[in-house]
Scaffold this motif. Sequence first.
Motif, PDB file in Angstrom:
ATOM      1  N   UNK A   3       2.188 -13.247   8.021  1.00 17.74           N
ATOM      2  CA  UNK A   3       3.036 -12.038   7.355  1.00 17.74           C
ATOM      3  C   UNK A   3       4.498 -12.117   7.770  1.00 17.74           C
ATOM      4  N   UNK A   4       5.375 -11.829   7.040  1.00 20.14           N
ATOM      5  CA  UNK A   4       6.953 -11.662   6.951  1.00 20.14           C
ATOM      6  C   UNK A   4       7.355 -10.581   6.340  1.00 20.14           C
ATOM      7  N   UNK A   5       8.667 -10.380   6.717  1.00 19.96           N
ATOM      8  CA  UNK A   5       9.428  -9.258   6.170  1.00 19.96           C
ATOM      9  C   UNK A   5      10.430  -9.839   4.994  1.00 19.96           C
ATOM     10  N   UNK A   6      10.440  -9.158   3.981  1.00 23.71           N
ATOM     11  CA  UNK A   6      11.330  -9.720   2.853  1.00 23.71           C
ATOM     12  C   UNK A   6      12.154  -8.441   2.255  1.00 23.71           C
ATOM     13  N   UNK A   7      13.403  -9.118   2.139  1.00 22.78           N
ATOM     14  CA  UNK A   7      14.395  -7.981   1.853  1.00 22.78           C
ATOM     15  C   UNK A   7      15.390  -8.470   0.543  1.00 22.78           C
ATOM     16  N   UNK A   8      15.837  -7.461  -0.096  1.00 22.35           N
ATOM     17  CA  UNK A   8      16.697  -7.800  -1.155  1.00 22.35           C
ATOM     18  C   UNK A   8      17.908  -6.967  -1.119  1.00 22.35           C
ATOM     19  N   UNK A  24       2.541  -8.857   3.496  1.00 20.47           N
ATOM     20  CA  UNK A  24       4.042  -8.746   3.982  1.00 20.47           C
ATOM     21  C   UNK A  24       4.259  -7.242   4.286  1.00 20.47           C
ATOM     22  N   UNK A  25       2.902  -6.415   4.518  1.00 19.79           N
ATOM     23  CA  UNK A  25       2.969  -5.103   4.627  1.00 19.79           C
ATOM     24  C   UNK A  25       3.346  -4.773   6.384  1.00 19.79           C
ATOM     25  N   UNK A  26       3.922  -3.628   6.530  1.00 22.27           N
ATOM     26  CA  UNK A  26       4.068  -3.025   8.109  1.00 22.27           C
ATOM     27  C   UNK A  26       2.861  -3.452   8.733  1.00 22.27           C
ATOM     28  N   UNK A  27       1.831  -2.647   8.433  1.00 23.75           N
ATOM     29  CA  UNK A  27       0.531  -2.709   9.044  1.00 23.75           C
ATOM     30  C   UNK A  27       0.020  -4.313   9.370  1.00 23.75           C
ATOM     31  N   UNK A  28      -0.133  -5.155   8.653  1.00 19.89           N
ATOM     32  CA  UNK A  28      -0.193  -6.506   8.841  1.00 19.89           C
ATOM     33  C   UNK A  28       0.632  -7.248   9.712  1.00 19.89           C
TER      34      UNK A  28
END
Length: 169
Positions: A3-8, A24-28
Amino acid sequence: MTPFDQFWTTPDHRTVRVFGEAYASPALMEAYEEINALPLDPGDNLERVVASLMVWSDTTHLANFGDASLWPFYVYFGNQSKYTRGKPTARASHQLAYIPTLPNNLQDIYVDIFGEATSSDVHTHLKRELMQAIWRLLLDVGSALLPPSIILLDIQPSEHLQPVCTPDP
């Protein structure tokens, strides 16, 4: 997939979190951080990952004539891209179980007990209760300590899946 965070970054320079994939969900992300914070056994250098399981079900008719049908449960790995899961040729779905249907003589049984036929609402309720009972059976991995919401498994090469821990409810 890890999992990873993705931003734009928007044209007006605001940062917005992108929610595009299950992995990429917060729960995962929380589950991944939790299992990687657990102490390691001596000599254990294996990567720890979260297997995101997505279950889907729908009844299906088996013939053009008659009422033969099945109610299959399918499981998908949320760690795979939604674009892969959405392609039938990728064979990303796996059959998990077949759910029994309510008996054909349900109305007769119900009338014998309650003196009247089932309403549409009662029939829907009975189907839901059947589904919940099957869920309880599927999620029971042999331990009363494991809550049905989260089960962490230890996958070792050439071994079976083994429950290792669960987060506190």
